[in-house]
Scaffold this active site. Sequence first.
Site, mmCIF file in Angstrom:
data_model
loop_
_atom_site.group_PDB
_atom_site.id
_atom_site.type_symbol
_atom_site.label_atom_id
_atom_site.label_comp_id
_atom_site.label_asym_id
_atom_site.label_seq_id
_atom_site.Cartn_x
_atom_site.Cartn_y
_atom_site.Cartn_z
ATOM 1 N N GLU A 1 -94.174 -15.076 15.281
ATOM 2 C CA GLU A 1 -92.779 -15.152 15.721
ATOM 3 C C GLU A 1 -92.224 -13.757 15.471
ATOM 4 O O GLU A 1 -92.179 -13.307 14.327
ATOM 5 C CB GLU A 1 -92.077 -16.250 14.921
ATOM 6 N N CYS B 1 -83.873 -14.371 12.634
ATOM 7 C CA CYS B 1 -84.555 -14.270 13.933
ATOM 8 C C CYS B 1 -83.644 -14.707 15.057
ATOM 9 O O CYS B 1 -83.825 -14.317 16.202
ATOM 10 C CB CYS B 1 -85.783 -15.177 13.954
#
Lengths: 525, 525
Positions: free
Chosen positions: A264, A301
């Site tokens: 990720e 994120c």
Amino acid sequence: MSLHGKLLIGSARVATDATFTAIDPATNGALDTAFAQGGPDHVAQACALAWEAFDTFRETSLELRASLLEKIADNILALGDALLERVGQESGLPRARLEGERGRTMGQLRLFASVVRQGDWLGVRVDPAMPERKPLPRADLRLRHIPVGPVAVFGASNFPLAFSVAGGDTASALAAGCPVVVKGHPAHPGASEMVGEAIAAAVKELGLPEGVFSLLSGTTNELGGALVADPRIKAVGFTGSRAGGLALVRIAQSRPEPIPVYAEMSSINPVLLMPAALKARAEALGQAFVGSLTMGAGQFCTNPGLIIAVESPDLERFIAAATEAIGKTTPLVMLTPGIAKAYKQGVKALADSPSTTILAQAAEGEGNTCSGVLFSVTAADFLADPALAHEVFGSSSVIVRCPDVDAVKAVLEGLEGQLTATMHLDEADYDAAAALLPTLERRVGRILANAWPTGVEVCHSMVHGGPYPATSDARTTSVGTLAIDRFLRPVCYQDLPDALLPAAVKHGNPLGLNRRVDGVVQPGK
Amino acid sequence: MSLHGKLLIGSARVATDATFTAIDPATNGALDTAFAQGGPDHVAQACALAWEAFDTFRETSLELRASLLEKIADNILALGDALLERVGQESGLPRARLEGERGRTMGQLRLFASVVRQGDWLGVRVDPAMPERKPLPRADLRLRHIPVGPVAVFGASNFPLAFSVAGGDTASALAAGCPVVVKGHPAHPGASEMVGEAIAAAVKELGLPEGVFSLLSGTTNELGGALVADPRIKAVGFTGSRAGGLALVRIAQSRPEPIPVYAEMSSINPVLLMPAALKARAEALGQAFVGSLTMGAGQFCTNPGLIIAVESPDLERFIAAATEAIGKTTPLVMLTPGIAKAYKQGVKALADSPSTTILAQAAEGEGNTCSGVLFSVTAADFLADPALAHEVFGSSSVIVRCPDVDAVKAVLEGLEGQLTATMHLDEADYDAAAALLPTLERRVGRILANAWPTGVEVCHSMVHGGPYPATSDARTTSVGTLAIDRFLRPVCYQDLPDALLPAAVKHGNPLGLNRRVDGVVQPGK
């Protein structure tokens, strides 16, 4: 609580000559304890133990594996204040945030325990024999999913509990039946050791093979590279930078046996302000936006790094409110000196672009702090310069001014893959939003309405993933129960005698599992 | 039926200056019709149409998409004898086999139609809002799977119907909602055109966008490379050689946006003869083995290319029976001159090895034929030379003589990933078989007992896949309904108003789908 600073290789505690220390990002001072620098030999030892443990661990009962996850959660809680204090020193994150993150960490371990017990993740399918079928009889065919093998997990810096040693990757890999070798993030080696010991203790208490869990610390790229290259590692979980993630992907792909990497990596999380919503509540949206942008020094994120709207007086109201709100924020300590430096460089690059205007910037702080900043750019300029869409990890966001809704769509189509996209909208915006939805679905893993992307619920429906380069594998999620699927693969059993079939696929369904029989799910209990 | 020889780019039929012809492998003679040589420009045109069709096609109703698959099956059947005759000329395969393969092709299209209608493949999950939850409320979260985008399918030579233009890859990709661009196999361009027209007609009859299907023919690697490199292609299905599959994987990984390649590449399908079974029926096993080995000239991915057994007089009985049976086989025409040449080279390499002994070899035939051959090697020699484990595509198999059951295990552990492993066993063998099962599970996608690996049932529980290098992605299957998952990815919708939610995740469940609510599957109807 005193730390030993050693590598956790199964039940062995291994010191090394070379060591490193953690840095308190609030002071730039070194924290106590010299931590071992793991190297290729330690990787080989940990992976050998993991491989040795694999066949045993993957066939433990669902109850035992669920108990392991719950025991880990209990042991982490039992670390008490000492853990929160250490991780606070190592990360600069405030106490309340860390309490919440610890709760999330234990919550996701317990959620995966419930998933393991329930057993649907085995994805059992049965197509019974049809001996009378013409022209050819059908064999008895049964399918279950098995774990892929030992998994390498890379601790993330920005969630030193929830996405580190006992975080989502570890929880989902253990749930699947994969031994885990963690490469701890060097920014929080003390917290890593404490949590690692909590896991190792749980492994021992439940009588599981020591190789089910190892923790290697170190500051070198060589360490992580050796881990991904080890032939006994069969999958990788990673949350971090794009450069870091892609480096691991390259290593994994160039192995004699390539393996999947679930990295990720980066996202700027576009937020669309639709006209009616903007008209109805521009000021409230501006304030809430800054709240999401600056929370945790923007080190998420899912931080809203891009605002997209059609030019209008209402957009100016939004900008005025956001500008005012940013002015009231105070600088926050970032996770590491390196992250703080990268943030300042990223902001400078945006400021230096001839296309951008600085709308608002909070007062500079001392040391490794982050001050919120807001840029503006036209849609045409944004589309012309891909660098303006690079993630700046921290409280920086770019507002893209669009002449019309077609430009909004063009900006979205021009974006790389993202974790999330958000629309603020009222009923009058629905038609326009519906027209944009197909684009959003193709570009992101999660679509939000009238919310902010920060704050990721750990549940069954969550997708914390998305098309490349948000992640290296858009078919999965790293948060939520679907994450277990990353570490599984199907195996079919044809005409095996019942005595040899694994319990999950035995004729009598002794585990009481839901099973797909001839294509239709039949409840197990 | 006269063939036009043109590329099928959506509804356009495109001729090229450069052309190629099909070869009848039985005569080495050129068949009628000059077929267009597609190139990068044609790839770009087909992919542009596919991309244009994607957002429409992926949101067609489940009923419409199921009807498309059924209509394709009907149209293929309507081609009648003309199709079977042409594919027989182009492949050398006998009529009965082709009738069976046509049945399988239609069967899998209809099976995927039933899967599409049933809707479980959408994997819908719902975690309803919890506005009163403390400390933070939970948003409404809903997940469905969406298709990844246009898919490139490479027709396989050895199943000119069931794994070619309208084969398993195409059926599962269309079922998922992905437009398909097929690169037809140059060995059967006439059959490809006929089936391609059957698909295109179905697309047109149902009023779907022309870009849902295109078929490009050609003999160059450039054509396939351009297809995998096109940015609008989002996944690849391939069945063929390891060299070919890995070349596509490399292209896919070096794109600006890497994409998954599902390549089914090579397998030697170990068969274990356990002592009690061997004692009870060595002769019958030897005869049945040769039947499986030589069926279809051994041109199956699941051909039993490796027999593993402990040395014993019973093994010699098996070998004697197999030797006798091979002597009675007649040479069979192979699919292409290239495949026949590669088979002879593979057999020669095995024969030239100082480690092998030829146990039996059928009489040589004329032209592009395959004659069965059986080699013997000791376990130690086999383990010492990885080349002995290379796939020889055709009716060649190697018997590995093991001194004991530990050597059997060592041989299995030394193998690369395989599609299948088979055990012939009786009750007295169960303990030994149970001890080998973990190794088999780690090495293969399908484990059979008292059967032969050739003959792959198309059903819900089938796994035609396995660890690298059997396939490039062990998490999937290319045969059976689970294959649809290859072309899907999850998307989460957070707090979207019901008006904007896709039907699959709307609050009222208008499609009547089974949904996982708070982690537990609730029946939809």
